[in-house]
Design an enzyme around this catalytic site. Structure first.
Site, PDB file in Angstrom:
ATOM      1  N   GLU A 306       0.800  -1.221   0.000  1.00  0.00           N
ATOM      2  CA  GLU A 306       0.000   0.000   0.000  1.00  0.00           C
ATOM      3  C   GLU A 306       0.841   1.284   0.000  1.00  0.00           C
ATOM      4  O   GLU A 306       0.514   2.230   0.705  1.00  0.00           O
ATOM      5  CB  GLU A 306      -0.939   0.006   1.217  1.00  0.00           C
ATOM      6  CG  GLU A 306      -1.920  -1.145   1.185  1.00  0.00           C
ATOM      7  CD  GLU A 306      -2.781  -1.226   2.435  1.00  0.00           C
ATOM      8  OE1 GLU A 306      -4.002  -1.315   2.285  1.00  0.00           O
ATOM      9  OE2 GLU A 306      -2.234  -1.226   3.553  1.00  0.00           O
TER      10      GLU A 306
HETATM   11  C1  ACM Z   1      -1.954  -5.404   4.273  1.00  0.00           C
HETATM   12  O1  ACM Z   1      -3.015  -5.878   4.703  1.00  0.00           O
HETATM   13  N1  ACM Z   1      -1.843  -4.121   4.011  1.00  0.00           N
HETATM   14  C2  ACM Z   1      -0.807  -6.254   4.055  1.00  0.00           C
END
Ligand code: ACM
Length: 496
Positions: A306
């Site tokens: 992310e």
């Molecule tokens: C995640 O759940 N951002 C690895």
């Protein structure tokens, strides 16, 4: 009544019951150990558990004693096809013999014996009789990596909580504890030369509570405790995103030179290290180097998920550099599967952890092409932080709700990964909504044992209708352990 031999979680490789072979632990039973220091430590651990539960003396003696009533733990001279984690457990009227090639297998065999005993074994001077059903179990894991991830960044959890979780996961033969040590909301590990990481970055958590962090001695204590349960700690420093706590502590790590405020919400994707600055790599080298020095296991996790505020070319540069730094400190990098967008050195054992909700998402395809090892932690199956159903108060819903059956009823081979490339499975538990040990337990139980079984047991044993009966039979043990769990209506729990 004694449990049927083999009615444990995870289901063993093979079970051969012998109705005439029941063994009873009584006041005359002794524990015999042979084969070196790990036979001693596993025997001592088992003896303590059984003494507490039965109230019997259960002396431990060296040597392969066979007279009288004996629980024997024998290290070495085992079937080599069972590997370091496999074991045999043979129950006859005079003895229980657990044999393994390595300490890990001996410990897993001891946990099997524990599950074969009545739930009262978990309470001080519990009620017997302590009968173990006769016959033989031959057992070994399907996959080498059976992980549980715990997020101590969104909310901080004490050393005692983490140790309790280690005991709980080890009961189900989970052998990796992936510790998510840093995120936007908190930095949880002391790093020499960077005191503000913990003094500032560790000072809060989601919701604005006091947060906290582990000193290096406390981290070493967790790692040693895990090792005593044959659990390898994989520490994670998330980057280049999920770094607001570090940026709040050290403005020089930002591109603007201005520290952002501490963050106590639960949004993701807004923070990034400044990839072009040399100080970023001094920071990373200090952090990853100190962690590597404190971590006996082979892996250091670098995050990679992310990174929505990191330009794509910067992301590539960061991941390449982080992988190199980990290798320079003698460890192997683990990252969330987005990191496979970067060409990774193949054949080095690097692990990409797939957390997407689709059976063949882009990051899985690139990880397969990169020829890295793959751990499957599918968000819609293995994430323990998702709500069970619409009535669950704790938990998130971005990939759920995830019922007990959904968490259990999948097969790693249904993902488009060559069979030999799957390293194993993992059950992440992010803590945005979790503040207490009881919260952790309610989300992990009863789903975690299902992920453990997928990682350990042969596919031929996989069957929801019989699994849910074995799962229901765990409830008295959890009650005896004061372990909180969600009484999902999918399972016919015994009256408590
Ligand atoms: C995640 O759940 N951002 C690895």
């Amino acid at each position: 009544m004694a449990a049927n031999l083999g009615d444990i979680i995870p289901a063993p490789l093979s079970v051969d019951p012998d109705p005439g072979g029941d063994f009873t632990i009584d006041s005359a039973t002794v524990i015999a150990r042979s084969g070196g220091s790990e036979a001693t430590s596993v025997s001592d651990w088992l003896a303590e558990l059984l003494r507490h539960g039965t109230g019997f003396a259960l002396p431990v003696a060296a040597g392969a004693a066979r007279a009288g009533s004996v629980i024997a733990l024998e290290l070495g001279d085992a079937d080599s096809s069972l590997g370091d984690e496999g074991y045999t457990l043979a129950v006859s009227p005079g003895s229980v013999v657990i044999r393994a090639a390595a300490g890990a297998g001996l410990f897993h065999g001891a946990e099997t014996l524990r599950q074969l005993l009545p739930a009262g074994i978990e309470t001080a001077g519990g009620r017997g009789p302590w009968i173990v059903s006769g016959g033989k179990i031959v057992d070994r894991p399907r996959y080498p990596w059976r992980g549980a991830m715990l997020d101590v960044a969104r909310h901080f959890f004490s050393v005692a909580d983490v140790e309790r979780y280690i005991d709980e996961i080890a009961l189900y033969k989970i052998n990796v504890l992936h510790l998510h040590l840093t995120d936007d909301q908190g930095w949880r590990i002391a790093i020499s030369g960077w005191p503000r990481l913990t003094a500032v970055g560790g000072s809060t958590e989601v919701g604005g509570g006091a947060g906290g962090y582990y000193t290096q001695d406390q981290y070493r204590q967790i790692v040693a405790y895990a090792a005593s349960r044959y659990v390898t700690v994989v520490p994670e420093i998330d980057g280049p995103g999920h770094v607001n706590a570090a940026l709040a502590a050290y403005p020089e790590l930002t591109c603007s030179g201005t520290a952002p405020p501490l963050y106590t919400g639960i949004e993701v994707g807004f923070s990034s290290l400044c990839v072009g600055k040399p100080v970023t790599y001094r920071f990373l080298d200090d952090v990853l180097g100190q962690l590597a020095a404190m971590t006996p296991g082979p892996y250091i996790a670098i995050g990679g998920d992310e990174a929505k505020s990191t330009p794509p070319e910067d992301y590539v540069a960061f991941i390449e550099k982080a992988v190199q730094i980990v290798a320079a400190h003698g460890k192997t990098a683990v990252g969330w599967s987005e990191m496979a967008a970067v060409p990774l050195p193949s054949g080095t054992g690097i692990v990409a952890e797939y957390w997407d909700t689709s059976d063949n998402g882009e990051s899985l395809r690139t990880a397969v092409q990169d020829d890295v090892r793959i751990v499957l932690a599918p968000g819609n199956r293995a994430y323990l932080d998702q709500k069970y159903d619409d009535n669950t108060t704790l938990g998130l819903v971005w990939a759920g709700p995830t019922s007990v059956e959904t968490a259990y009823d999948w097969d790693p081979t249904s993902y488009e990964v060559p069979a030999g490339q799957v390293e194993g499975v993992e059950a992440p538990l992010f803590s945005e909504t979790l503040t207490t040990m009881s919260d952790i337990e309610q989300m992990a139980f009863p789903r975690l044992p299902g992920i453990a079984e997928i990682g350990w047991s042969p596919q031929s044993t996989h069957d929801w209708s019989s699994y849910r009966l074995r799962l229901a039979a765990q409830a008295p043990r959890w009650e005896a352990m004061n372990l909180d769990f969600y009484r999902s209506p999918e399972v016919s729990w015994p009256a408590g």
